[in-house]
Write a protein that holds these residues in place. Structure first.
Motif, short mmCIF file in Angstrom:
data_model
loop_
_atom_site.label_atom_id
_atom_site.label_comp_id
_atom_site.label_asym_id
_atom_site.label_seq_id
_atom_site.Cartn_x
_atom_site.Cartn_y
_atom_site.Cartn_z
N ILE B 62 -60.41 28.58 54.51
CA ILE B 62 -61.61 29.06 55.21
C ILE B 62 -62.36 27.91 55.87
CG2 ILE B 62 -61.91 31.01 53.62
CD1 ILE B 62 -64.32 29.44 52.42
N LYS B 63 -63.08 28.26 56.93
CA LYS B 63 -64.00 27.32 57.59
C LYS B 63 -65.39 27.92 57.51
CE LYS B 63 -60.52 26.08 61.01
NZ LYS B 63 -59.88 26.77 62.13
N PRO B 64 -66.36 27.16 57.00
CA PRO B 64 -67.70 27.74 56.83
C PRO B 64 -68.45 27.91 58.15
CG PRO B 64 -67.66 25.45 56.07
CD PRO B 64 -66.25 25.79 56.47
N HIS B 65 -69.28 28.93 58.19
CA HIS B 65 -70.20 29.13 59.31
C HIS B 65 -71.67 29.09 58.88
CE1 HIS B 65 -67.52 31.16 62.63
NE2 HIS B 65 -67.23 29.89 62.42
N ASP B 66 -71.93 29.49 57.65
CA ASP B 66 -73.33 29.56 57.23
C ASP B 66 -73.37 29.57 55.70
OD1 ASP B 66 -76.09 29.80 57.22
OD2 ASP B 66 -76.12 31.46 58.65
N PHE B 67 -74.46 29.02 55.14
CA PHE B 67 -74.62 29.03 53.68
C PHE B 67 -76.11 28.89 53.38
CE2 PHE B 67 -71.92 27.86 49.74
CZ PHE B 67 -72.85 28.41 48.88
N ARG B 68 -76.80 30.02 53.36
CA ARG B 68 -78.25 30.00 53.10
C ARG B 68 -78.60 31.16 52.18
NH1 ARG B 68 -80.77 29.95 59.08
NH2 ARG B 68 -78.80 30.97 59.61
N PHE B 69 -79.54 30.95 51.33
CA PHE B 69 -80.04 32.09 50.54
C PHE B 69 -81.47 31.83 50.09
CE2 PHE B 69 -79.36 29.91 46.48
CZ PHE B 69 -78.24 29.11 46.71
N TYR B 70 -82.18 32.93 49.88
CA TYR B 70 -83.54 32.86 49.35
C TYR B 70 -83.48 32.95 47.83
CZ TYR B 70 -85.51 33.71 54.02
OH TYR B 70 -85.87 33.61 55.34
N VAL B 71 -84.45 32.30 47.18
CA VAL B 71 -84.60 32.41 45.71
C VAL B 71 -86.08 32.58 45.41
CG1 VAL B 71 -82.53 31.16 44.91
CG2 VAL B 71 -84.53 29.87 45.68
N HIS B 72 -86.39 33.27 44.33
CA HIS B 72 -87.80 33.40 43.96
C HIS B 72 -87.96 33.58 42.45
CE1 HIS B 72 -86.62 37.68 44.51
NE2 HIS B 72 -87.54 37.94 43.59
N ASP B 73 -89.20 33.51 42.00
CA ASP B 73 -89.57 33.75 40.60
C ASP B 73 -88.82 32.83 39.63
OD1 ASP B 73 -91.39 35.61 41.31
OD2 ASP B 73 -90.35 37.33 40.42
N PHE B 74 -89.00 31.52 39.83
CA PHE B 74 -88.37 30.58 38.88
C PHE B 74 -89.14 30.57 37.57
CE2 PHE B 74 -86.33 29.13 42.65
CZ PHE B 74 -85.14 28.58 42.21
N GLU B 75 -88.42 30.55 36.48
CA GLU B 75 -89.06 30.36 35.18
C GLU B 75 -88.10 29.69 34.20
OE1 GLU B 75 -90.30 34.41 34.68
OE2 GLU B 75 -88.57 34.93 33.47
N PHE B 76 -88.71 29.01 33.22
CA PHE B 76 -87.93 28.38 32.15
C PHE B 76 -88.11 29.17 30.87
CE2 PHE B 76 -89.13 24.45 34.68
CZ PHE B 76 -87.88 24.30 35.26
N ASN B 98 -94.01 32.64 46.00
CA ASN B 98 -93.03 32.38 44.94
C ASN B 98 -91.60 32.32 45.45
OD1 ASN B 98 -93.08 35.06 45.62
ND2 ASN B 98 -92.56 35.77 43.56
N VAL B 99 -91.42 32.27 46.78
CA VAL B 99 -90.07 32.33 47.33
C VAL B 99 -89.74 31.04 48.09
CG1 VAL B 99 -90.86 33.50 49.43
CG2 VAL B 99 -88.49 33.74 48.72
N ALA B 100 -88.47 30.64 48.00
CA ALA B 100 -88.00 29.45 48.71
C ALA B 100 -86.69 29.75 49.40
CB ALA B 100 -87.81 28.29 47.73
N LEU B 101 -86.44 29.03 50.47
CA LEU B 101 -85.15 29.15 51.16
C LEU B 101 -84.32 27.91 50.87
CD1 LEU B 101 -83.19 30.42 53.23
CD2 LEU B 101 -84.43 29.18 55.02
N LEU B 102 -83.09 28.12 50.41
CA LEU B 102 -82.14 27.02 50.25
C LEU B 102 -81.15 27.11 51.40
CD1 LEU B 102 -81.77 27.37 46.41
CD2 LEU B 102 -82.75 25.40 47.62
N ASP B 103 -80.99 26.00 52.10
CA ASP B 103 -80.24 26.00 53.36
C ASP B 103 -79.23 24.85 53.32
OD1 ASP B 103 -79.34 25.63 55.94
OD2 ASP B 103 -81.28 25.93 56.88
N PHE B 104 -77.96 25.20 53.28
CA PHE B 104 -76.91 24.18 53.17
C PHE B 104 -76.13 24.01 54.47
CE2 PHE B 104 -77.73 25.77 48.91
CZ PHE B 104 -77.96 24.60 48.23
N GLU B 105 -76.46 24.82 55.48
CA GLU B 105 -75.75 24.63 56.76
C GLU B 105 -76.61 23.74 57.64
OE1 GLU B 105 -76.73 25.70 59.86
OE2 GLU B 105 -78.57 26.67 59.17
N ASP B 106 -75.96 22.82 58.37
CA ASP B 106 -76.71 21.87 59.18
C ASP B 106 -76.39 21.98 60.66
OD1 ASP B 106 -74.19 20.90 59.22
OD2 ASP B 106 -74.64 18.97 58.27
#
Lengths: 426, 320
Positions: B62-76, B98-106
């Motif tokens: 495979i060849k990647p095109h995109d890799f992003r996702f949102y995450v929220h409500d972190f707790e320990f 309480n939400v963040a975007l993690l973005d691995f595509e550049d």
């Protein structure tokens, strides 16, 4: 009164004039903007559409929206405009007679060739492009999406959508905005349409203007309308017999295609709330389970409730003569075949991946129960359906491509020659 | 109106209590690093990866095109059973409420010129938490945009909720995750006349995770979705560790040499999309639609909006 030959008129409300005068007398150096009040020019008996609080109609917005509707820069590769799949002479449905890369024929199992629109990447669209007519009186937009209640929201689907890609603007928004910002026509039109905005050159304003233009597409001057307004010569005796059949309990057509625009999907100022209704007509019944082909499963796609399988909007029948092919997937070629489908109480597909007896679809509307027609009755109904064709609507210069000849957004004149068989040709 | 005022009063009350509370307990800064991997290898838009998926005899390339996702409500969760919420730093770009975007595509390599991609990346969650009595043993978070932010008007939303490529205007909600790639093995249809695909999209496999089963008025922010599709993740964790999102694991049970059976290319979250089945299970989500049964099946986990209990069986995330 011949409302279509008149331009929409815009009047200054008396109170605004008065307040302007008063303001001027007390503060003569102050700059004042005069708000125009929009007047819907409608024949008697047609209720006013709702005013949208977040997007009041104005002549300037309609004019801007009209330029945008025909602007190919709104697509990712600059080849397609809204008008590529929505042609005025087809009541703004797609036109199989124009080869602009936006339509190709395909095959539906064993049934017959059908026509499907294509997006800029060559991806086939699963659905048939809808006619755009009297949208200001509609309660939901697109074939089966219950969430899209505004044209400004709907506009984002063809512009930015990825499943399928239609105009493919996603990722090219800043290029588009940079281009329109320096276009002399838009430099005049955008500030006029949005005088209160510091920077009107945004995607939001584009969708608001497109909404205003599309809500201005008004068709109430078909022979049927003239007949309703008292001109008894407007309908042939065949069309009058067809009208009786259409509104009869034997055929039941009007239950779903009733009301002002021959659709239950209706909204206007005299209704307490919008009328919303989706129905399964037994077009498919894959495997006897009531299923519809993937990507065309109607309301089910949104609710994920099996009883909503295959439920689609009953589209307006205004100008239906011009909008072939028919049904949500364009799988019915002509009005005769439409009558075949309904007289059988659902379509039977004998082989292929979508085989099934549509009339036995468990989710089918109770009004699609089948009927028999004599050849004369069939001809009468088709005559009635053709009496819904508003030739002034499809030739109204207010809705036509406004770009100057030779502009990239003005198609080749050859594209604009109506084919000789067009019903509105003399 | 009365309800709104009460709600406001409640908010003020909660806020002032939180303020008092804040003074009592010391706040600790926390950085939670994420990494995108494909098996043991780091994710890169410029690379291609082989041995992916369940194709017999060694998988697909495979060849990647995109890799992003949102995450929220972190707790320990601590060894004493305390549940410690992580408050995200409001940075005006990657984190909001309480939400963040993690973005691995550049937007480089294979990801370049993919509609809506961006050069900027974000791999780290920044926040604060109150020092617990016990020691941290687990981390929990939810993948996606939380319900209360999911159906607002994207055009006026703050970052990171203002990206058109991460929004589904069609269902008026966000793409909780957008993980796209191409594989020459993957053919987009076994019924070319009906797939809605063409040569241009051959090999494209999109994973667009989002809420489905939505009704209401999208443009008024009142849409309600019966299938939330927000994986709730719980991992054994200690401070200093990295959370890895592994595309190879997500695709481990999907045979990419099998033609796309139905519907859109790849998995676009419908319960009738066959390519979603294995992907969903590896996200830890239910996939329950059975076309042979005309009765909708009960969905145990998807029906709850948020952190009622962790998703079981997910394989996408691990800790390193």
């Amino acid at each position: 009164m011949d409302f279509h030959s008149k331009n929409l008129t815009y009047v200054l409300s008396f109170s605004l004039c008065l307040s302007t005068l008063l303001a001027c007398s007390s503060a003569p150096t102050e700059l004042l903007t005069i708000q125009e009040e929009f007047v819907w020019e409608l024949p008697p008996g047609v209720p006013l559409p709702r005013e949208l609080a977040d997007n009041p109609m104005s002549a300037a917005k309609i004019e801007l929206g009209r330029y945008l509707f025909y602007d190919k820069r709104l697509s990712g590769d600059g080849r397609f405009s809204c008008a590529s799949c929505h042609h005025q002479r087809r009541s703004f449905a797609d036109d199989p007679h124009i080869d602009d890369g936006s339509m190709e024929s395909s095959h539906l199992g064993t049934v017959h060739a059908i026509l499907r629109p294509y997006g800029i990447t060559g991806e086939e669209h699963p659905r048939n492009a809808m006619a755009l007519v009297n949208l200001a009186w509609q309660s939901t937009y697109t074939w089966a999406n219950p969430l899209l209640r505004k044209l400004r929201t709907q506009a984002l689907i063809p512009l930015l959508g990825e499943n399928p890609v239609e105009m493919g603007l996603l990722g090219h928004e800043s290029r588009l905005l940079a281009e329109i910002e320096v276009d002399p026509i838009y430099q005049r039109l955008f500030p006029k349409a949005f005088p209160d905005r510091k920077n009107p050159f945004t995607l939001d304003e584009i969708t608001l203007a497109l909404e205003a233009f599309q809500r201005s597409l008004i068709s109430y001057d078909a022979p049927f309308d003239r007949y309703q307004r008292g001109d008894h010569s407007a309908l042939s005796s065949s069309a009058r017999r067809g009208m009786e059949l259409f509104f009869s309990e034997d055929l039941e057509c009007f239950h779903c295609h009733g009301g002002l625009n021959f659709t239950l999907m209706e909204d206007h100022r005299q209704l307490a709330e919008p009328s919303i209704d989706f129905a399964n007509t037994g077009l498919y019944n894959i495997g006897g389970l009531g299923l519809y082909p993937p990507q065309n499963q109607g309301l089910f796609e949104f609710t994920q409730k099996i009883m909503d399988m295959g439920k689609f909007k009953a589209p307006s029948l205004r100008n239906v003569e011009l909008t072939a092919p028919y049904m949500h997937d364009g799988s019915v070629a002509n009005l005769d075949e439409v009558l075949d489908h309904y007289s059988a109480g659902g379509r039977t597909i004998s082989s292929g991946p979508f085989a099934g007896v549509g009339s036995a679809n468990p989710f089918k509307s109770g009004f699609v129960k089948g009927f028999t027609l004599t050849p004369q009755e069939r001809a009468d109904i088709i005559a009635f359906l053709k009496s819904l064709t508003d030739c002034r609507f499809i030739t109204n210069p207010k809705y036509a491509n406004p770009w100057p000849a030779g502009h990239r957004n003005k198609p080749d004149p050859l594209d604009e020659l109506p084919e000789s068989s067009h019903p509105c040709n003399p | 109106m009365k309800k709104i005022s009460l709600f406001l009063i409640n908010l003020i009350y909660i806020y002032s209590c939180a303020q008092l509370h804040d003074e009592e307990k010391p706040k600790l800064e926390i950085e939670i690093p994420f990494a995108a991997k494909v098996g043991s290898e780091n994710f890169s838009c410029s690379r291609e990866y082989s041995g992916i998926g369940a194709k017999p005899g060694g998988g697909s390339t495979i060849k990647p095109h995109d890799f992003r996702f949102y995450v929220h409500d972190f707790e320990f969760v601590t060894n004493l059973g305390e549940i410690i919420h992580v408050k995200l730093r409001q940075d005006g770009s990657w984190q909001y409420e309480n939400v963040a975007l993690l973005d691995f595509e550049d937007n480089s390599g294979h990801c370049a010129n993919v509609s809506g991609n961006t050069a900027a990346t974000n791999h780290v969650i920044h926040g604060t938490y109150e020092k617990p009595a016990g020691s941290i043993e687990k981390i929990r978070f939810v993948v996606g945009v939380p319900e209360h932010l999911n159906h607002k008007d994207r055009a006026v939303a703050p970052p990171p909720l203002n990206l058109a490529s991460l929004h589904w205007d069609w269902t008026t909600g966000y793409k909780h995750a957008r993980i796209d790639f191409v594989s020459d093995d993957f053919k987009n249809s076994n019924n070319e006349e009906f797939s809605g695909q063409s040569a241009n999209s051959t090999g494209k496999f999109n994973i667009h995770l989002g809420a489905t089963g939505c009704t209401g008025v999208g443009s008024q922010g009142t849409a309600q979705c019966s299938v939330k599709n927000r994986p709730v993740i719980e991992l054994t964790f200690r401070l200093g560790q990295t959370i890895v999102a592994d595309l190879k694991e997500l695709l481990a049970t999907t045979d990419l040499s099998v033609k796309d059976k139905n519907g859109p290319k790849g998995c676009m979250s419908s319960q009738t999309d066959p390519e979603c089945k294995e992907v969903f299970l590896n996200f830890g989500l239910d996939f329950h639609f059975d076309p042979q049964s005309t009765v909708p099946t009960e969905r145990r986990r998807n029906l709850s909006s948020n952190t009622v209990y962790p998703t079981s069986g997910q394989k996408f995330f691990r800790v390193e």
